[in-house]
Design a protein around this motif. Structure first.
Motif, PDB file in Angstrom:
ATOM      1  N   GLU A 144       0.862  -1.233  -0.043  1.00 26.00           N
ATOM      2  CA  GLU A 144      -0.014  -0.144  -0.021  1.00 26.00           C
ATOM      3  C   GLU A 144       0.833   1.160  -0.108  1.00 26.00           C
ATOM      4  OE1 GLU A 144      -4.068  -1.466   2.117  1.00 26.00           O
ATOM      5  OE2 GLU A 144      -2.552  -1.078   3.362  1.00 26.00           O
ATOM      6  N   HIS A 152       1.464   5.987  -7.419  1.00 26.77           N
ATOM      7  CA  HIS A 152       0.706   7.385  -7.439  1.00 26.77           C
ATOM      8  C   HIS A 152       1.465   8.679  -7.397  1.00 26.77           C
ATOM      9  CE1 HIS A 152      -3.656   5.631  -6.867  1.00 26.77           C
ATOM     10  NE2 HIS A 152      -2.891   4.743  -6.212  1.00 26.77           N
ATOM     11  N   TYR A 198      -1.119   6.247 -12.280  1.00 33.85           N
ATOM     12  CA  TYR A 198      -2.138   5.579 -11.412  1.00 33.85           C
ATOM     13  C   TYR A 198      -2.751   6.697 -10.789  1.00 33.85           C
ATOM     14  CZ  TYR A 198      -0.442   0.663 -11.708  1.00 33.85           C
ATOM     15  OH  TYR A 198      -0.038  -0.238 -12.143  1.00 33.85           O
ATOM     16  N   THR A 199      -3.880   6.875 -10.719  1.00 39.95           N
ATOM     17  CA  THR A 199      -4.794   7.872 -10.083  1.00 39.95           C
ATOM     18  C   THR A 199      -5.598   7.253  -8.737  1.00 39.95           C
ATOM     19  OG1 THR A 199      -6.735   7.787 -11.452  1.00 39.95           O
ATOM     20  CG2 THR A 199      -5.112   9.166 -12.058  1.00 39.95           C
ATOM     21  N   ASP A 200      -6.015   6.144  -8.930  1.00 38.87           N
ATOM     22  CA  ASP A 200      -7.033   5.779  -7.661  1.00 38.87           C
ATOM     23  C   ASP A 200      -6.968   4.013  -7.635  1.00 38.87           C
ATOM     24  OD1 ASP A 200      -9.000   7.631  -7.035  1.00 38.87           O
ATOM     25  OD2 ASP A 200      -9.129   7.751  -9.291  1.00 38.87           O
ATOM     26  N   THR A 201      -6.616   3.490  -6.475  1.00 36.97           N
ATOM     27  CA  THR A 201      -6.468   2.197  -5.942  1.00 36.97           C
ATOM     28  C   THR A 201      -7.747   1.777  -5.229  1.00 36.97           C
ATOM     29  OG1 THR A 201      -4.004   2.349  -6.234  1.00 36.97           O
ATOM     30  CG2 THR A 201      -5.254   0.353  -5.036  1.00 36.97           C
ATOM     31  N   HIS A 202      -8.435   0.748  -6.146  1.00 37.60           N
ATOM     32  CA  HIS A 202      -9.805   0.520  -5.245  1.00 37.60           C
ATOM     33  C   HIS A 202      -9.851  -0.779  -4.412  1.00 37.60           C
ATOM     34  CE1 HIS A 202     -11.753   3.403  -8.091  1.00 37.60           C
ATOM     35  NE2 HIS A 202     -11.117   3.081  -8.909  1.00 37.60           N
ATOM     36  N   THR A 213      -3.321  -5.673  -6.037  1.00 36.94           N
ATOM     37  CA  THR A 213      -4.181  -4.208  -5.759  1.00 36.94           C
ATOM     38  C   THR A 213      -4.794  -4.125  -7.314  1.00 36.94           C
ATOM     39  OG1 THR A 213      -2.170  -3.129  -6.870  1.00 36.94           O
ATOM     40  CG2 THR A 213      -2.247  -3.408  -4.650  1.00 36.94           C
ATOM     41  N   SER A 215      -6.548  -0.831  -9.562  1.00 36.48           N
ATOM     42  CA  SER A 215      -6.291   0.437  -9.610  1.00 36.48           C
ATOM     43  C   SER A 215      -6.476   0.936 -11.057  1.00 36.48           C
ATOM     44  CB  SER A 215      -4.676   0.801  -9.523  1.00 36.48           C
ATOM     45  OG  SER A 215      -4.205   0.284  -8.461  1.00 36.48           O
ATOM     46  N   GLU A 216      -6.972   2.369 -11.085  1.00 33.50           N
ATOM     47  CA  GLU A 216      -7.186   2.754 -12.359  1.00 33.50           C
ATOM     48  C   GLU A 216      -6.308   4.297 -12.622  1.00 33.50           C
ATOM     49  OE1 GLU A 216     -11.138   5.062 -13.139  1.00 33.50           O
ATOM     50  OE2 GLU A 216     -11.424   4.599 -10.936  1.00 33.50           O
ATOM     51  N   GLY A 217      -6.339   4.540 -13.839  1.00 31.74           N
ATOM     52  CA  GLY A 217      -5.649   5.721 -14.177  1.00 31.74           C
ATOM     53  C   GLY A 217      -5.608   5.799 -15.814  1.00 31.74           C
TER      54      GLY A 217
END
Length: 258
Positions: A144, A152, A198-202, A213, A215-217
């Protein structure tokens, strides 16, 4: 059954036996689907089974990681034209509720043979054994922090705090082994206008030495999903697998990719 047993039984019923009756007993009727091409609910996927059987679809599960009600499968699908390519490598994530599969996310990428990758590794070979279960929380925290600082972009210079400088086995088909291989690939991608952000890790799912992990980006200008699996050894990331897929603007449901 445990969540892992439930998921493996459901996947076998769906994609090995192509048995809608058995699969239906293991899926909630209001099964929430996040695959962009498949409508939500149990009925649509059960309705696809005859066509999938006819296609000769064949899954091979390489790794299974579970935490709480989430189960992650690392899978190769052969004869997977219905999924977009003859051979697809996927991460499938399932959420189990009341003993049934209730929700599904996935990310698929066409397989690249090992003899065509700069590392010489395939997208699925490498370590499979889950060890160090007593270090699950510690390893999850490490990954993380790596995701936040490096992926990020909060503090990318701290990469060697997280990734081993001696052993970093790479399974991304575009990247060589080691930190040098990673750096060279990232520079080449940026030069080609395909910089990765990478912008968000869900989701983060950890079991022992494995941490997954979702993630989106963006990859270049494309809205992209990044599903990553890391193996940790002695407090450092030593191995990495991933699948990368574009997130389409229109989907077969209103649930979104995540």
């Amino acid at each position: 059954m445990s969540p892992t047993e439930t998921v493996l039984a459901a996947v076998t019923a769906l994609f090995v036996d192509f048995d809608p009756e058995a699969a239906g007993k293991l899926m909630k009727e209001d099964y929430i689907q996040h695959n962009p091409a498949v409508p939500t609910g149990a009925a649509p996927i059960l309705g696809f089974l005859p066509a999938l059987k006819e296609s000769g679809l064949s899954p091979t599960v390489h790794r299974v990681i579970s935490e709480g009600d989430l189960v992650v499968l690392h899978v190769t699908y052969e004869n997977a034209q219905a999924f977009g390519a003859e051979t697809q490598v996927a991460f499938d994530i399932f959420r189990v509720e009341d003993g049934k599969v209730a929700e599904h996310w996935d990310n698929l990428q066409p397989a690249v043979p090992a003899d065509q990758t700069p590392s010489g590794n395939s997208m699925t070979d490498g370590a499979t054994e889950i060890t160090d279960r007593d270090k699950t929380a510690e390893n999850k925290a490490l990954v993380e922090a790596f995701v936040a600082d490096v992926l990020h972009g909060k503090a990318p210079e701290k990469i060697t705090d997280y990734v081993s400088t001696e052993t970093y086995i790479q399974h991304n088909p575009m990247v060589g082994n080691g930190l040098d291989g990673l750096g060279a690939a990232m520079a080449a991608m940026a030069e080609a206008g395909q910089a990765m952000a990478y912008t968000d890790t869900h989701m983060v799912v950890a079991e022992g030495n494995f941490v997954f992990t979702a993630s989106e980006g963006t990859l270049g200008t494309q809205h992209t999903a990044f599903f990553d699996l890391f193996r940790v050894e002695d407090g450092k990331i030593v191995e990495h697998w991933d699948t990368i897929s574009e997130i389409p603007a229109e989907m077969a449901h209103g649930n979104g990719k995540f």
